[in-house]
Design a protein around this motif. Structure first.
Motif, PDB file in Angstrom:
ATOM      1  N   SER A  11       4.451 -20.102   1.465  1.00 23.14           N
ATOM      2  CA  SER A  11       4.459 -19.398   0.177  1.00 23.14           C
ATOM      3  C   SER A  11       3.251 -18.468   0.053  1.00 23.14           C
ATOM      4  O   SER A  11       3.344 -17.393  -0.535  1.00 23.14           O
ATOM      5  N   VAL A  12       2.126 -18.871   0.636  1.00 19.50           N
ATOM      6  CA  VAL A  12       0.930 -18.028   0.596  1.00 19.50           C
ATOM      7  C   VAL A  12       1.192 -16.703   1.310  1.00 19.50           C
ATOM      8  O   VAL A  12       0.856 -15.625   0.814  1.00 19.50           O
ATOM      9  N   VAL A  13       1.819 -16.794   2.482  1.00 19.03           N
ATOM     10  CA  VAL A  13       2.131 -15.586   3.255  1.00 19.03           C
ATOM     11  C   VAL A  13       3.228 -14.780   2.563  1.00 19.03           C
ATOM     12  O   VAL A  13       3.117 -13.559   2.399  1.00 19.03           O
ATOM     13  N   ALA A  14       4.299 -15.462   2.146  1.00 19.80           N
ATOM     14  CA  ALA A  14       5.433 -14.759   1.535  1.00 19.80           C
ATOM     15  C   ALA A  14       5.043 -14.071   0.229  1.00 19.80           C
ATOM     16  O   ALA A  14       5.591 -13.006  -0.101  1.00 19.80           O
ATOM     17  N   ASN A  15       4.120 -14.626  -0.495  1.00 16.53           N
ATOM     18  CA  ASN A  15       3.680 -13.990  -1.742  1.00 16.53           C
ATOM     19  C   ASN A  15       3.007 -12.649  -1.489  1.00 16.53           C
ATOM     20  O   ASN A  15       2.918 -11.809  -2.390  1.00 16.53           O
ATOM     21  N   CYS A  16       2.532 -12.433  -0.267  1.00 19.73           N
ATOM     22  CA  CYS A  16       1.915 -11.145   0.084  1.00 19.73           C
ATOM     23  C   CYS A  16       2.949 -10.026   0.155  1.00 19.73           C
ATOM     24  O   CYS A  16       2.590  -8.854   0.219  1.00 19.73           O
ATOM     25  N   LEU A  17       4.238 -10.379   0.145  1.00 24.36           N
ATOM     26  CA  LEU A  17       5.282  -9.353   0.115  1.00 24.36           C
ATOM     27  C   LEU A  17       5.249  -8.569  -1.198  1.00 24.36           C
ATOM     28  O   LEU A  17       5.818  -7.478  -1.288  1.00 24.36           O
ATOM     29  N   SER A  18       4.597  -9.133  -2.203  1.00 28.57           N
ATOM     30  CA  SER A  18       4.482  -8.459  -3.495  1.00 28.57           C
ATOM     31  C   SER A  18       3.216  -7.621  -3.601  1.00 28.57           C
ATOM     32  O   SER A  18       2.956  -7.021  -4.644  1.00 28.57           O
ATOM     33  N   ASP A  19       2.437  -7.580  -2.541  1.00 30.48           N
ATOM     34  CA  ASP A  19       1.205  -6.790  -2.540  1.00 30.48           C
ATOM     35  C   ASP A  19       1.529  -5.315  -2.736  1.00 30.48           C
ATOM     36  O   ASP A  19       2.538  -4.815  -2.234  1.00 30.48           O
ATOM     37  N   GLU A  20       0.680  -4.603  -3.445  1.00 29.72           N
ATOM     38  CA  GLU A  20       0.901  -3.179  -3.701  1.00 29.72           C
ATOM     39  C   GLU A  20       0.644  -2.324  -2.458  1.00 29.72           C
ATOM     40  O   GLU A  20       1.165  -1.221  -2.346  1.00 29.72           O
ATOM     41  N   VAL A  21      -0.133  -2.840  -1.518  1.00 33.75           N
ATOM     42  CA  VAL A  21      -0.485  -2.089  -0.313  1.00 33.75           C
ATOM     43  C   VAL A  21       0.591  -2.307   0.750  1.00 33.75           C
ATOM     44  O   VAL A  21       0.855  -3.435   1.158  1.00 33.75           O
ATOM     45  N   VAL A  22       1.222  -1.233   1.194  1.00 28.37           N
ATOM     46  CA  VAL A  22       2.340  -1.334   2.134  1.00 28.37           C
ATOM     47  C   VAL A  22       1.913  -1.988   3.445  1.00 28.37           C
ATOM     48  O   VAL A  22       2.642  -2.803   4.013  1.00 28.37           O
ATOM     49  N   SER A  23       0.730  -1.639   3.929  1.00 28.35           N
ATOM     50  CA  SER A  23       0.286  -2.197   5.208  1.00 28.35           C
ATOM     51  C   SER A  23       0.111  -3.714   5.139  1.00 28.35           C
ATOM     52  O   SER A  23       0.305  -4.413   6.126  1.00 28.35           O
ATOM     53  N   VAL A  24      -0.250  -4.229   3.970  1.00 30.68           N
ATOM     54  CA  VAL A  24      -0.345  -5.679   3.785  1.00 30.68           C
ATOM     55  C   VAL A  24       1.055  -6.293   3.842  1.00 30.68           C
ATOM     56  O   VAL A  24       1.264  -7.349   4.454  1.00 30.68           O
ATOM     57  N   LYS A  25       2.032  -5.631   3.213  1.00 34.04           N
ATOM     58  CA  LYS A  25       3.411  -6.114   3.274  1.00 34.04           C
ATOM     59  C   LYS A  25       3.915  -6.166   4.711  1.00 34.04           C
ATOM     60  O   LYS A  25       4.610  -7.110   5.098  1.00 34.04           O
ATOM     61  N   VAL A  26       3.564  -5.146   5.492  1.00 29.05           N
ATOM     62  CA  VAL A  26       3.995  -5.106   6.897  1.00 29.05           C
ATOM     63  C   VAL A  26       3.433  -6.300   7.651  1.00 29.05           C
ATOM     64  O   VAL A  26       4.150  -6.979   8.390  1.00 29.05           O
ATOM     65  N   LYS A  27       2.133  -6.562   7.467  1.00 33.27           N
ATOM     66  CA  LYS A  27       1.502  -7.691   8.159  1.00 33.27           C
ATOM     67  C   LYS A  27       2.101  -9.011   7.697  1.00 33.27           C
ATOM     68  O   LYS A  27       2.246  -9.950   8.487  1.00 33.27           O
ATOM     69  N   ALA A  28       2.454  -9.099   6.413  1.00 40.46           N
ATOM     70  CA  ALA A  28       3.088 -10.313   5.910  1.00 40.46           C
ATOM     71  C   ALA A  28       4.458 -10.510   6.548  1.00 40.46           C
ATOM     72  O   ALA A  28       4.829 -11.622   6.946  1.00 40.46           O
ATOM     73  N   MET A  29       5.235  -9.429   6.653  1.00 37.13           N
ATOM     74  CA  MET A  29       6.542  -9.502   7.314  1.00 37.13           C
ATOM     75  C   MET A  29       6.398  -9.919   8.769  1.00 37.13           C
ATOM     76  O   MET A  29       7.181 -10.739   9.278  1.00 37.13           O
ATOM     77  N   ASN A  30       5.396  -9.381   9.451  1.00 36.04           N
ATOM     78  CA  ASN A  30       5.183  -9.732  10.850  1.00 36.04           C
ATOM     79  C   ASN A  30       4.837 -11.210  11.007  1.00 36.04           C
ATOM     80  O   ASN A  30       5.296 -11.869  11.947  1.00 36.04           O
ATOM     81  N   ALA A  31       4.032 -11.726  10.078  1.00 33.67           N
ATOM     82  CA  ALA A  31       3.705 -13.150  10.109  1.00 33.67           C
ATOM     83  C   ALA A  31       4.949 -13.997   9.834  1.00 33.67           C
ATOM     84  O   ALA A  31       5.197 -15.008  10.497  1.00 33.67           O
ATOM     85  N   LEU A  32       5.750 -13.577   8.854  1.00 37.54           N
ATOM     86  CA  LEU A  32       6.985 -14.296   8.537  1.00 37.54           C
ATOM     87  C   LEU A  32       7.977 -14.241   9.692  1.00 37.54           C
ATOM     88  O   LEU A  32       8.786 -15.158   9.872  1.00 37.54           O
TER      89      LEU A  32
END
Length: 335
Positions: free
Chosen positions: A135-156
């Motif tokens: 949930s900690v990682v998946a919640n980063c999908l809501s981050d406003e910064v696109v590059s953070v979302k990309v890294k979160a998707m890669n981790a998921l």
């Protein structure tokens, strides 16, 4: 330069210089630097600069003259200087805590990369789940910064290779689908999201949650780059292997240029997966009983309703100089 700016500078310096578990140690030390500096406001700016310099060097495994804590801190750094598969529970717990507590995008990206790398190992996938890290990682999908979302998707992507993790991650499937549809065509984020869906769609358990996105998958197949085409076809092939989804796939509206993909000029990896997708549908359709009415613009009508255009495409592909392609064409044309 104020104390907060200095802390940010030191943090970004560590992000740029360090990686892996040593980088995590840097982040752990440097994200607490601001708090330490607040306690040290009575010191001169020169003392604070020395403190930051000592800290960066200690994290890097170097000892600064006059710093008696260098040996102890370096030893702690060496404990954390492990490959991703060697990270222990306390290390991952620290990492996840930093991810939750940090608002700095550079920090969050580095942590997500490290979590993703560690999640390439099955034992860590289970451990991250047990620590509440999904949930900690998946919640980063809501981050406003696109590059953070990309890294979160890669981790998921790595975390979703675990069946037990998939069960917990299923609640984020709608959000992942929404991101794929809303983000820029052919973007890194779109590719990363499709990779996650590829893992989650390996089993039939969550296919029903993706049916509404089938038309968009077909749209991406036609409009996307080769990278997008390959990735979306991986998802579609997984869905087509489920007989229970055959009608959902065949009901979907086919893009006007869909048949243009069946051409010898198309990249082989794309063409082969496309033929496997259609061959799966054809075989499953033969197994289903009862007559079903499909719309004129449906995928079924394009492929099997008026067979002349598609049959011509298949006949030309029988001349393709690749046995794998010919085998899949044979699966489609066989009764």
């Amino acid at each position: 330069m104020g104390a907060v700016d200095e802390g940010t500078w030191a943090l970004r310096l560590a992000v740029g210089l360090l990686s892996g578990a040593v980088g995590l140690y840097a982040l752990y030390k440097l994200t607490t630097l601001n708090q330490q500096q607040e306690e040290q406001m009575g010191r001169g700016s020169g003392d604070r600069q020395i403190e930051k310099q000592n800290l960066v060097h200690r994290v890097s495994g170097l000892k600064v003259a006059g710093d008696n804590r260098g040996v102890a801190d370096t030893q702690q750094g060496l404990v954390l200087a492990k490959s991703p598969d060697g990270l222990e529970k306390q290390h991952l717990q620290m990492v996840l805590g930093l991810l939750q507590g940090s608002s700095d995008s550079c920090t969050r990206e580095l942590i997500l990369v490290t979590v993703g790398n560690s999640a390439a190992f099955t034992s860590n996938q289970d451990l991250i789940r047990s620590l509440g890290g999904l949930s900690v990682v998946a919640n980063c999908l809501s981050d406003e910064v696109v590059s953070v979302k990309v890294k979160a998707m890669n981790a998921l992507n790595n975390l979703s290779m675990n069946v037990a993790n998939q069960e917990e991650l299923k609640i984020w499937i709608p959000q992942i689908l929404e991101i794929i549809e809303a983000t820029t065509l052919n973007s890194e984020l779109q590719v990363a999201g499709l990779r996650v869906l590829t893992n989650i769609s390996v089993t039939n358990n969550y296919h029903h949650m993706m049916t509404n996105s089938i038309p968009h998958f077909l749209k991406l197949l036609v409009e996307g780059t080769e990278s997008i085409k390959v990735q979306v076809l991986k998802v579609l092939v997984n869905l087509s292997a489920n007989p229970g989804l055959t009608h959902d796939l065949l009901y979907a509206q086919a893009p006007l240029s869909f048949l243009l993909l069946f051409d010898s000029c198309v990249n082989k990896e794309v063409l082969l997966r496309l033929l496997i997708f259609v061959a799966n549908l054809k075989e499953n359709l033969n197994l289903l009983q009862g007559s079903v009415q499909y719309e004129v613009e449906s995928l079924h009508s394009v492929l099997f309703g008026n067979p002349t255009p598609f049959s011509h495409k298949l006949a030309m592909l029988m001349l393709y100089q690749d046995n794998e392609v010919k085998q899949q064409v044979a699966r489609i044309i066989s009764d």
